[in-house]
Scaffold this active site. Sequence first.
Site, PDB file in Angstrom:
ATOM      1  N   LYS A 189     -11.467  11.280  -9.007  1.00 24.91           N
ATOM      2  CA  LYS A 189     -10.812  10.923  -7.743  1.00 24.91           C
ATOM      3  C   LYS A 189     -10.030  12.146  -7.314  1.00 24.91           C
ATOM      4  O   LYS A 189      -8.987  12.468  -7.876  1.00 24.91           O
ATOM      5  CB  LYS A 189      -9.899   9.714  -7.930  1.00 24.91           C
TER       6      LYS A 189
ATOM      7  N   GLY B 283       1.281   4.204  -1.368  1.00 28.47           N
ATOM      8  CA  GLY B 283       2.456   3.463  -1.828  1.00 28.47           C
ATOM      9  C   GLY B 283       3.288   2.838  -0.725  1.00 28.47           C
ATOM     10  O   GLY B 283       4.319   2.242  -0.995  1.00 28.47           O
TER      11      GLY B 283
ATOM     12  N   ALA C 147      -5.439   3.699  -0.509  1.00 34.81           N
ATOM     13  CA  ALA C 147      -4.025   3.855  -0.146  1.00 34.81           C
ATOM     14  C   ALA C 147      -3.655   3.076   1.106  1.00 34.81           C
ATOM     15  O   ALA C 147      -4.401   3.052   2.082  1.00 34.81           O
ATOM     16  CB  ALA C 147      -3.647   5.322   0.061  1.00 34.81           C
ATOM     17  N   GLY C 148      -2.494   2.464   1.032  1.00 35.31           N
ATOM     18  CA  GLY C 148      -1.907   1.803   2.187  1.00 35.31           C
ATOM     19  C   GLY C 148      -2.011   0.285   2.185  1.00 35.31           C
ATOM     20  O   GLY C 148      -1.320  -0.387   2.949  1.00 35.31           O
TER      21      GLY C 148
ATOM     22  N   ASN D 249      -3.202  -0.020  -5.771  1.00 40.27           N
ATOM     23  CA  ASN D 249      -2.398   0.022  -6.996  1.00 40.27           C
ATOM     24  C   ASN D 249      -1.047  -0.658  -6.784  1.00 40.27           C
ATOM     25  O   ASN D 249      -0.768  -1.730  -7.314  1.00 40.27           O
ATOM     26  CB  ASN D 249      -2.217   1.482  -7.428  1.00 40.27           C
ATOM     27  N   THR D 250      -0.224  -0.035  -5.924  1.00 36.66           N
ATOM     28  CA  THR D 250       1.145  -0.517  -5.762  1.00 36.66           C
ATOM     29  C   THR D 250       1.197  -1.969  -5.299  1.00 36.66           C
ATOM     30  O   THR D 250       2.081  -2.731  -5.726  1.00 36.66           O
ATOM     31  CB  THR D 250       1.899   0.384  -4.754  1.00 36.66           C
TER      32      THR D 250
END
Lengths: 255, 69
Positions: A94, A155, A182-183, A204-205
Amino acid sequence: MKLYDTDLTSRLLLGTAQYPSPSVLLDAIKASATQVITVSLRREMPQGSAGGFYRLLQEANCHILPNTAGCHSASEAITTAKMARDLFETDWIKLEVIGQSDMLAPDVFELVEAAKILAKDGFKVFPYTTDDLSVGERLLDAGCDVLMPWGAPIGSGQGLRNPDRLRAMRAHFPNTPLIVDAGIGRPSDAIQAMELGMDAVLLNTAVAKAGNPVEMARAMSMAVRAGRMGYLADPMERRDMAVPSTPVFGLAELS
Amino acid sequence: MKITVNSIPHDVTGPTLHDLLVELGYITQGQPLALATALNDQFIAKSDRHEIALYSGDRVEILTPMQGG
């Protein structure tokens, strides 16, 4: 879904950072039904704790997608990628090359340069990129078979800030796997990405920082599946005005 | 010789990168931790660590798996 030569049934890729504990991480991985988890490389002291995490990864029984998070130049990212390949024994990478720390925005110039060199070296590059079409083309020219446009800053949990651009990417790259990376903050964001025709979502977050990460992992898994089914089922057109769904014909005349 | 490992100065005997890993406890009883190495910003494969000689002033990076997004 096929990413490079690997067939996957799950369209959710999950990050492994920021969970309250290793056991919650492992439970979240299982609840998400993901087949691909992202990991990183960091400095370690002798007899450090990394051995435990490595064993956890083996227990998770997923494809490992190492990242180059924190790299700000092509050369740093290339060296990190080679170290990751040696350690994790995978040619997946990645590729993140960050240009601007406040927004963790990709430095697309360094990104393309690194992608070119890594692809030539046999890596299967998963580039974290913007939603810019020209950059996407350059990345494909560089040897990438997958594009990972951002939905919002890493994040931030803001959801898709520019769905039109993602729609344009889908139209412009009809045969390239597109993964929103992301986002994503909520299941509705993941559904929206999938309804736009994205092939997968990487997050993830949103799971790790949820009040109940395991339940959120399950919710994200269902959201991704629901969004994909919705996309394939070809949603109706939006209308500006109301259109009655109940037939008007045969309506009683009452006063 | 003076070798900097992850930005911390060490005095090690060497002579190879593999010897350094043993000397500093990264490899115990022949069992290596899962780790990756670089020497002076150049990646060094695990298969090459026995061959790579160190020189005073070298900078070594030792990385291990970490949680990531």
